[in-house]
Design a protein around this motif. Structure first.
Motif, mmCIF file in Angstrom:
data_model
loop_
_atom_site.group_PDB
_atom_site.id
_atom_site.type_symbol
_atom_site.label_atom_id
_atom_site.label_comp_id
_atom_site.label_asym_id
_atom_site.label_seq_id
_atom_site.Cartn_x
_atom_site.Cartn_y
_atom_site.Cartn_z
ATOM 1 N N ARG A 374 0.836 -1.209 0.000
ATOM 2 C CA ARG A 374 0.000 0.000 0.000
ATOM 3 C C ARG A 374 0.864 1.250 0.000
ATOM 4 N NH1 ARG A 374 -4.749 -1.287 4.483
ATOM 5 N NH2 ARG A 374 -5.751 -2.997 3.342
ATOM 6 N N ILE A 376 0.520 5.167 0.814
ATOM 7 C CA ILE A 376 -0.377 6.067 1.541
ATOM 8 C C ILE A 376 0.151 7.485 1.418
ATOM 9 C CG2 ILE A 376 -1.392 6.624 3.778
ATOM 10 C CD1 ILE A 376 -1.083 3.722 4.545
ATOM 11 N N VAL A 381 -5.070 5.770 1.112
ATOM 12 C CA VAL A 381 -4.419 4.768 0.277
ATOM 13 C C VAL A 381 -4.569 5.198 -1.180
ATOM 14 C CG1 VAL A 381 -4.377 2.344 -0.420
ATOM 15 C CG2 VAL A 381 -4.886 2.945 1.957
ATOM 16 N N GLN A 384 -2.608 0.426 -4.270
ATOM 17 C CA GLN A 384 -2.508 -0.866 -3.595
ATOM 18 C C GLN A 384 -2.360 -1.944 -4.656
ATOM 19 O OE1 GLN A 384 -5.246 -1.690 -0.388
ATOM 20 N NE2 GLN A 384 -5.391 -3.831 -0.956
#
Length: 486
Positions: A374, A376, A381, A384
């Motif tokens: 992921r 961020i 997020v 992914q």
């Protein structure tokens, strides 16, 4: 269950760096004096190569802090003596191909602490264009504690791993020789593979060997039919009416000789494997084994069904492998649905039975690359995607997960539910992670796995759906009422 989204206050106070802080850290690292806390003082960095290795020690330990050594043993010994004279305690190197293995073994035998770093974790910054700079960069990173060592099993597990990988290559080579035999037969229009399912079985091998020895009569060849073969003698004889070409017969004989030679090598590997397994110590499980957590809601709710006996695979070693693995692990991992003896052997050969290196099952699943990657930004997020990996244990667990599609068990019901909601690829990965967690719990706590059955999963799922409906009704100001019985 997905974790709760953290607030901005929690993100800013939990100690992780944001993007601006990471850039500042990168700028400080490239400076001569980063101003960071020194974690490891006596560190040397090694840039591993095929012909030579570049070694860097901290300035002031030697008039020439970066030196080049050859890859032959005498020069590696000279490198170890030089590192000892410089007061080095820890050596950091990258896992480059297999060139690092002799150096790792020699330095480990000389008493150095080795940090084997993943090359992906050391190439985040540009500017290192030479072997000298690379060795100095590795030394600097580990001095400030910014590198993590890769997992490296003990010597006895390394020997087992090398042998098991060698056996796996032999099995794949044997499969190629079987395909070679089938190609030669089909080229001569000998359709034996259409009459019997496996030409490496009793009937198939008897017929192929008779053909190589010179027998051409299809009816005489059909007499080698085993009573368990469903095809009749007439069907087999008709499939053996081909045009016997000399070049293809020679090719068939060569493929058969290669197959026999590889089978002898596999048998030798099995004998060696038995010796290595018998040398491993017994791992006793804690007293009072309990049920491993499957999410079934506790033991005793549903009578667990008896697990059917697993059919022996064709490429399984000739000795009782399951008995040896149970003795080594302290628990029977094959009680988990979908996990067979070959999967357990791969796990033991790659990881071993000591899982104390990973504090929790989440760390273990992350090491297996069974967790998403992921990105961020701003607390959200933004990306992914799955992580690419060639981890052999993860590959075997994915294969085990796919075998649960028609399993009448708790794990089978769970996998079918995930497959319906997420699709096959995500469900396979999620189920492989669940299997990894079960293995981790059994090895860590000595718990025996007990299947709660499909009915237990259905009951839990119905309870979960009912709770969800009750929450939705409460939000709308309604209340669910149990209907009166008729």
């Amino acid at each position: 269950m997905a974790g709760r989204k953290k607030s901005t206050f929690e993100r800013l106070t939990r100690g992780r760096l944001n993007r601006k802080q990471r850039r500042e850290l990168e700028r400080r690292l490239t400076a001569e004096d980063p101003g960071l806390e020194i974690v490891h003082r006596n560190v040397a960095g090694v840039d591993v190569g095929n012909e030579s290795h570049f070694v860097a020690v901290p300035p002031g330990r030697d008039p020439q802090p970066v030196q080049e050594y050859g890859s032959w043993t005498a020069d590696l010994e000279r490198m170890a003596r030089w590192l000892k004279s410089c007061g080095i305690e820890t050596v950091v190197m990258q896992s480059t191909g297999v060139y690092w293995v002799p150096l790792y073994d020699l330095l480990e035998a000389r008493g150095f602490k080795i940090c084997l770093a993943n090359a992906r974790h050391t190439k985040n910054l540009p500017g290192r264009k030479s072997d000298v700079q690379e060795s100095q960069w590795l030394m600097k990173l580990h001095t400030y504690g910014l590198l993590r060592g890769s997992f490296h099993p003990p010597d006895e597990i390394r020997a087992l791993r090398s042998l098991w990988r060698l056996r796996d290559r032999h099995v794949k080579e044997a499969a190629r020789t079987v395909q070679h035999m089938q190609k030669a037969l089909i080229t001569m229009n000998v359709q034996l593979s259409n009459a019997i399912s496996d030409i490496t079985g009793v009937t198939g091998q008897a017929i192929v060997r008779a053909i190589v020895k010179g027998q051409r009569d299809p009816w005489k060849l059909a007499k080698f039919r085993d009573w368990r073969v469903k095809a009749s003698e007439e069907e087999i004889a008709r499939s053996l009416e081909g045009n016997w070409r000399d070049d293809m017969l020679f090719e068939l004989g060569q493929a058969l000789d290669a197959y026999d030679f590889i089978q002898k090598q596999i048998a030798q590997c099995d004998q060696r494997l038995k010796t290595l397994l018998e040398a491993l110590p017994v791992r006793s499980a804690p007293i009072g084994e309990t049920e491993a957590d499957t999410g079934a809601g506790g033991a005793g709710e549903v009578k667990p069904p008896k697990k059917p006996r697993q059919q022996k695979q064709k490429n399984t070693p000739a000795f009782d492998l399951q008995k040896e693995l149970t003795r080594i692990c302290g628990v029977d991992l094959t009680r988990i649905d979908g996990i067979d003896v070959m999967t357990v052997q791969t796990f033991v050969a790659e990881v071993g039975v000591d899982i104390s290196r990973w504090p929790t099952e989440n760390h273990f699943a992350s090491w297996l690359t069974l967790t998403p990657n992921r990105d961020i930004s701003g607390g959200k997020v933004v990306k992914q995607e799955p992580r690419k990996s060639k981890n052999r244990v993860a590959a075997m667990l994915r294969t085990a997960a796919t075998s649960l599609l028609r399993s009448d068990s708790y794990l089978g019901a769970k996998y079918r539910s995930l497959r319906t909601r997420l699709g096959a690829p995500k469900a396979i990965k999620a189920m492989a992670r669940h299997l990894a967690c079960l293995i981790y719990r059994m090895l860590k706590y000595g718990q025996a796995y007990v299947d709660q059955g499909t009915q237990s999963f259905q009951q839990k799922r119905a309870h979960r759906e009912l709770s969800s409906l009750q929450r939705k009704a409460a939000v709308l100001g309604y209340q669910l009422v149990q209907p009166a019985s008729a």
